[in-house]
Design an enzyme around this catalytic site. Structure first.
Site, PDB file in Angstrom:
ATOM      1  N   GLY A  64       0.789  -1.224   0.000  1.00  0.00           N
ATOM      2  CA  GLY A  64       0.000   0.000   0.000  1.00  0.00           C
ATOM      3  C   GLY A  64       0.821   1.273   0.000  1.00  0.00           C
ATOM      4  N   CYS A  65       2.101   1.148  -0.179  1.00  0.00           N
ATOM      5  CA  CYS A  65       3.017   2.289  -0.146  1.00  0.00           C
ATOM      6  C   CYS A  65       3.042   2.986  -1.502  1.00  0.00           C
ATOM      7  CB  CYS A  65       4.419   1.789   0.212  1.00  0.00           C
ATOM      8  SG  CYS A  65       5.687   3.071   0.280  1.00  0.00           S
ATOM      9  N   GLY A  66       3.246   4.297  -1.486  1.00  0.00           N
ATOM     10  CA  GLY A  66       3.394   5.049  -2.720  1.00  0.00           C
ATOM     11  C   GLY A  66       4.604   4.629  -3.526  1.00  0.00           C
TER      12      GLY A  66
END
Length: 167
Positions: free
Chosen positions: A34-36
């Site tokens: 879910g990290c950019g």
């Protein structure tokens, strides 16, 4: 001491000795779906595919310590990363990389290669490059895209006898 002295957990909760990777160049990364920075999975996969036959293994260690950006359960991790990012390299059990509950491997990695802000891991996708003897040779920040340090990988994969790059 080197990385081969550590045992980690697989996504199924089984013990996995890093000695199984003896003689390979390792790229160890704390990941989060879910990290950019998750688009880096694509470049990590590209490096894995390009150099796995030459002796590179990418090892992903999911981590939920940074804004809870890894909600996927260990048992679903490999499949989720395959479907969403095309990842086929090993994703191990979810770990902590900072604090008193940091995984022993990450305590060692941080001690061997401090980052810009000291030894702590700044964010997801901090990368450690390990040579064939199991020693950390370089640390790359989360913002450094994996293909930016491909030359380091090629150098570590260089044929010992001739000194020429493999691939």
């Amino acid at each position: 001491m080197n990385v081969y002295d550590f045992t980690v957990k697989t996504s199924r909760g089984e013990a996995k000795s890093l000695a199984d990777y003896r003689g390979q160049v390792l790229l160890i990364v704390n990941t989060a779906t879910g990290c950019g920075l998750a688009p880096q999975f694509k470049e990590l996969q590209q490096l894995s595919e390009t150099y796995k036959d030459a002796g590179l293994t990418v090892l992903g260690f999911p981590c939920n310590q940074f804004r809870e950006q890894e909600p996927v359960k260990d048992s679903d991790m490999q499949e989720a990363c395959q479907i969403n990012f095309g990842v086929t390299f090993p994703l191990l059990g979810k770990i902590n990389v900072n604090g008193p509950d940091a995984d022993p491997l990450y305590k060692y990695l941080k001690k061997e290669a401090s980052g810009f802000l000291g030894s702590s891991i700044k964010w997801n996708f901090t990368k450690f490059l390990v040579n064939t003897e199991g020693h950390v040779v370089k640390r790359f920040s989360p913002a450094t895209k994996p293909l930016k340090f491909e030359a380091y990988i090629r150098k570590l994969l260089a044929d010992v006898k001739t000194g020429t790059p493999v691939v």
